[in-house]
Motif scaffolding. Sequence first.
Motif, PDB file in Angstrom:
ATOM      1  N   GLU A 224       8.526  -0.886  -4.952  1.00 15.54           N
ATOM      2  CA  GLU A 224       7.772  -0.035  -5.625  1.00 15.54           C
ATOM      3  C   GLU A 224       8.112   0.027  -7.135  1.00 15.54           C
ATOM      4  O   GLU A 224       9.025   0.515  -7.427  1.00 15.54           O
ATOM      5  CB  GLU A 224       7.653   1.258  -5.065  1.00 15.54           C
ATOM      6  CG  GLU A 224       6.592   2.501  -5.635  1.00 15.54           C
ATOM      7  CD  GLU A 224       7.084   3.801  -5.040  1.00 15.54           C
ATOM      8  OE1 GLU A 224       7.242   3.841  -3.762  1.00 15.54           O
ATOM      9  OE2 GLU A 224       6.643   4.684  -5.395  1.00 15.54           O
TER      10      GLU A 224
ATOM     11  N   LEU B 257       4.427  -3.348  -5.689  1.00 20.39           N
ATOM     12  CA  LEU B 257       3.540  -2.185  -5.376  1.00 20.39           C
ATOM     13  C   LEU B 257       3.411  -1.380  -6.903  1.00 20.39           C
ATOM     14  O   LEU B 257       4.652  -0.988  -7.380  1.00 20.39           O
ATOM     15  CB  LEU B 257       3.766  -1.348  -4.224  1.00 20.39           C
ATOM     16  CG  LEU B 257       2.881  -0.122  -4.112  1.00 20.39           C
ATOM     17  CD1 LEU B 257       1.467  -0.721  -3.669  1.00 20.39           C
ATOM     18  CD2 LEU B 257       3.370   0.715  -3.001  1.00 20.39           C
TER      19      LEU B 257
ATOM     20  N   MET C 132      -2.113  -2.877  -6.530  1.00 18.59           N
ATOM     21  CA  MET C 132      -2.278  -1.856  -7.361  1.00 18.59           C
ATOM     22  C   MET C 132      -2.784  -0.728  -6.687  1.00 18.59           C
ATOM     23  O   MET C 132      -3.758  -0.701  -5.888  1.00 18.59           O
ATOM     24  CB  MET C 132      -2.563  -2.097  -8.703  1.00 18.59           C
ATOM     25  CG  MET C 132      -4.141  -2.152  -8.749  1.00 18.59           C
ATOM     26  SD  MET C 132      -4.488  -1.896 -10.543  1.00 18.59           S
ATOM     27  CE  MET C 132      -4.104  -0.149 -10.869  1.00 18.59           C
ATOM     28  N   VAL C 133      -2.309   0.737  -6.735  1.00 16.56           N
ATOM     29  CA  VAL C 133      -2.990   1.930  -6.572  1.00 16.56           C
ATOM     30  C   VAL C 133      -3.708   2.261  -7.823  1.00 16.56           C
ATOM     31  O   VAL C 133      -3.080   2.759  -8.689  1.00 16.56           O
ATOM     32  CB  VAL C 133      -2.046   2.804  -6.001  1.00 16.56           C
ATOM     33  CG1 VAL C 133      -2.866   4.031  -5.488  1.00 16.56           C
ATOM     34  CG2 VAL C 133      -1.159   2.212  -4.806  1.00 16.56           C
TER      35      VAL C 133
ATOM     36  N   SER D 287       1.363   1.188 -10.129  1.00 12.00           N
ATOM     37  CA  SER D 287       0.115   2.142 -10.377  1.00 12.00           C
ATOM     38  C   SER D 287       0.551   2.928 -11.641  1.00 12.00           C
ATOM     39  O   SER D 287       1.759   2.811 -11.917  1.00 12.00           O
ATOM     40  CB  SER D 287       0.076   2.863  -8.952  1.00 12.00           C
ATOM     41  OG  SER D 287       0.912   4.014  -9.123  1.00 12.00           O
TER      42      SER D 287
ATOM     43  N   ASN E 227      -7.458   5.135  -4.427  1.00  8.98           N
ATOM     44  CA  ASN E 227      -6.778   6.226  -3.522  1.00  8.98           C
ATOM     45  C   ASN E 227      -7.193   7.573  -4.123  1.00  8.98           C
ATOM     46  O   ASN E 227      -8.004   7.605  -4.890  1.00  8.98           O
ATOM     47  CB  ASN E 227      -5.167   6.184  -3.916  1.00  8.98           C
ATOM     48  CG  ASN E 227      -4.629   7.174  -2.946  1.00  8.98           C
ATOM     49  OD1 ASN E 227      -4.985   7.484  -1.791  1.00  8.98           O
ATOM     50  ND2 ASN E 227      -3.099   7.726  -3.547  1.00  8.98           N
TER      51      ASN E 227
ATOM     52  N   ASP F 289      11.351   9.531  -4.592  1.00  8.69           N
ATOM     53  CA  ASP F 289      10.914   8.891  -3.621  1.00  8.69           C
ATOM     54  C   ASP F 289      11.726   7.899  -2.626  1.00  8.69           C
ATOM     55  O   ASP F 289      11.014   7.893  -1.509  1.00  8.69           O
ATOM     56  CB  ASP F 289       9.874   7.704  -4.353  1.00  8.69           C
ATOM     57  CG  ASP F 289       8.992   8.343  -5.562  1.00  8.69           C
ATOM     58  OD1 ASP F 289       8.633   9.494  -5.242  1.00  8.69           O
ATOM     59  OD2 ASP F 289       8.435   7.929  -6.416  1.00  8.69           O
TER      60      ASP F 289
ATOM     61  N   LYS G 258       1.589   5.958  -4.633  1.00  9.69           N
ATOM     62  CA  LYS G 258       2.217   5.016  -4.161  1.00  9.69           C
ATOM     63  C   LYS G 258       3.165   5.066  -2.998  1.00  9.69           C
ATOM     64  O   LYS G 258       3.013   4.660  -1.906  1.00  9.69           O
ATOM     65  CB  LYS G 258       3.437   4.085  -5.289  1.00  9.69           C
ATOM     66  CG  LYS G 258       2.421   3.357  -6.355  1.00  9.69           C
ATOM     67  CD  LYS G 258       3.515   2.528  -7.316  1.00  9.69           C
ATOM     68  CE  LYS G 258       4.474   3.461  -8.024  1.00  9.69           C
ATOM     69  NZ  LYS G 258       3.854   4.474  -8.886  1.00  9.69           N
ATOM     70  N   THR G 259       4.194   5.874  -3.343  1.00  6.50           N
ATOM     71  CA  THR G 259       5.065   6.389  -2.488  1.00  6.50           C
ATOM     72  C   THR G 259       4.373   7.115  -1.120  1.00  6.50           C
ATOM     73  O   THR G 259       4.684   6.764   0.058  1.00  6.50           O
ATOM     74  CB  THR G 259       6.089   7.463  -2.824  1.00  6.50           C
ATOM     75  OG1 THR G 259       6.439   6.963  -4.108  1.00  6.50           O
ATOM     76  CG2 THR G 259       7.072   7.742  -1.690  1.00  6.50           C
TER      77      THR G 259
ATOM     78  N   GLY H 198       5.895   3.779 -12.663  1.00  6.10           N
ATOM     79  CA  GLY H 198       4.600   3.994 -12.785  1.00  6.10           C
ATOM     80  C   GLY H 198       4.326   3.862 -13.996  1.00  6.10           C
ATOM     81  O   GLY H 198       4.536   4.360 -14.889  1.00  6.10           O
TER      82      GLY H 198
END
Lengths: 226, 226
Positions: A122, A37, A142-143, A39, A169, A73, A45-46, A125
């Motif tokens: 995760e 995951l 990906m976010v 971003s 998001n 996180d 993400k979290t 970032g």
Amino acid sequence: MHRTKVRIVEGALDANDTIAQANRADFDRADVRVVNLMSAPGAGKTALLERVATDLPGLRLGVLEGDVEGSMDADRLAALHVPVTQLNTAPGFGGECHLDANMVRSALPGLALDEIDLLVIENVGNLVCPAEFRVGEDARVMVSAITEGEEKPLKYPLMFRACELVLVNKIDLLPHLDFDLDKFLYNLDQVSPGVERILVSAKTGEGLGEWRDWLARMGSPVEAPA
Amino acid sequence: MHRTKVRIVEGALDANDTIAQANRADFDRADVRVVNLMSAPGAGKTALLERVATDLPGLRLGVLEGDVEGSMDADRLAALHVPVTQLNTAPGFGGECHLDANMVRSALPGLALDEIDLLVIENVGNLVCPAEFRVGEDARVMVSAITEGEEKPLKYPLMFRACELVLVNKIDLLPHLDFDLDKFLYNLDQVSPGVERILVSAKTGEGLGEWRDWLARMGSPVEAPA
């Protein structure tokens, strides 16, 4: 004169890919599906994990938290009784801006793989380097928060191309931003035509059912990709 | 037996710092002040430059745009008749997630230093590696958008510690976010006590006068730090 001829094998893997394959083999043996995951910092993400972590019926979730330092996180997820392992890149990894296969491998002894079905890693970032390192995952997600602007796919094409799913998001903020959603989706299709995408809001809950279903399919040994 | 004794000089600079000093010397000779502008992707670096670029009385601004690829931000600034040089890290620099002193040095021949007073180097969007590389700047400024969350100073302390000014951007969105400004400022003071900060909005204009004045002071040979 003694000569040794070293033949360079075509398609030889670099060290990261070799270790990623070893991770992959360990995940397969334990029948664990893995999502990487990624971003930019603060994309959510979290929050998006928190919102579905306790709502994955029949699926045992585990999380590997990558951060430069700290465990904020990880603490948020542990509070939901999700098994979490923290991997910090500052001590021992030189403050790296991404996770690589070797870092993930170093965390494997701390992961009870037999007790989980789906592992979400995760990443740190960052929209650049995480996309360059496979870690042994089945899929990359990906976010992209709409607060980051419409042009992000064009500025960080590798990241948007590298993933199987894009979570768009903070969609609840659409009325308050100069953000043209059609333009973003057009840019996304320019760099990764037709890539799966879900519009979500960790705040209002929009799209979370679809995100949860995607994770549930991914975590199912029958339906997940080989 | 012949021996050469190599003495390691204490305090020897690493290659990056050596080149940063060479850049610094070139900037000094041309009487140019330099700001290294950093942030996560989409925090608003370019927008905050756009909003003040044509409003710096008596100060000739130049911009060095760092991006992995593309020239979208450079195009936005060039449209305002600001002299801009694009530096892409993808071709030739391996898609690096930051600028370093050597990359900036490679761009110097393209910069008409005699025709500017203040050079703003817009770094690649990333909260980790850009903070690790001096490029020969007088000051480092970072933009932290409130959409990224209150805990960013704690998660990326090096970046927040490395800069002389923090622009807290997108402050117009405060009513629409679960963002506790006091908590953010507390976290900021935890990692960089008392660091100068300006609350700004590129959208509504809040704080832009203060940001413009800061740049004007920085660009003035009399008042800028030695």
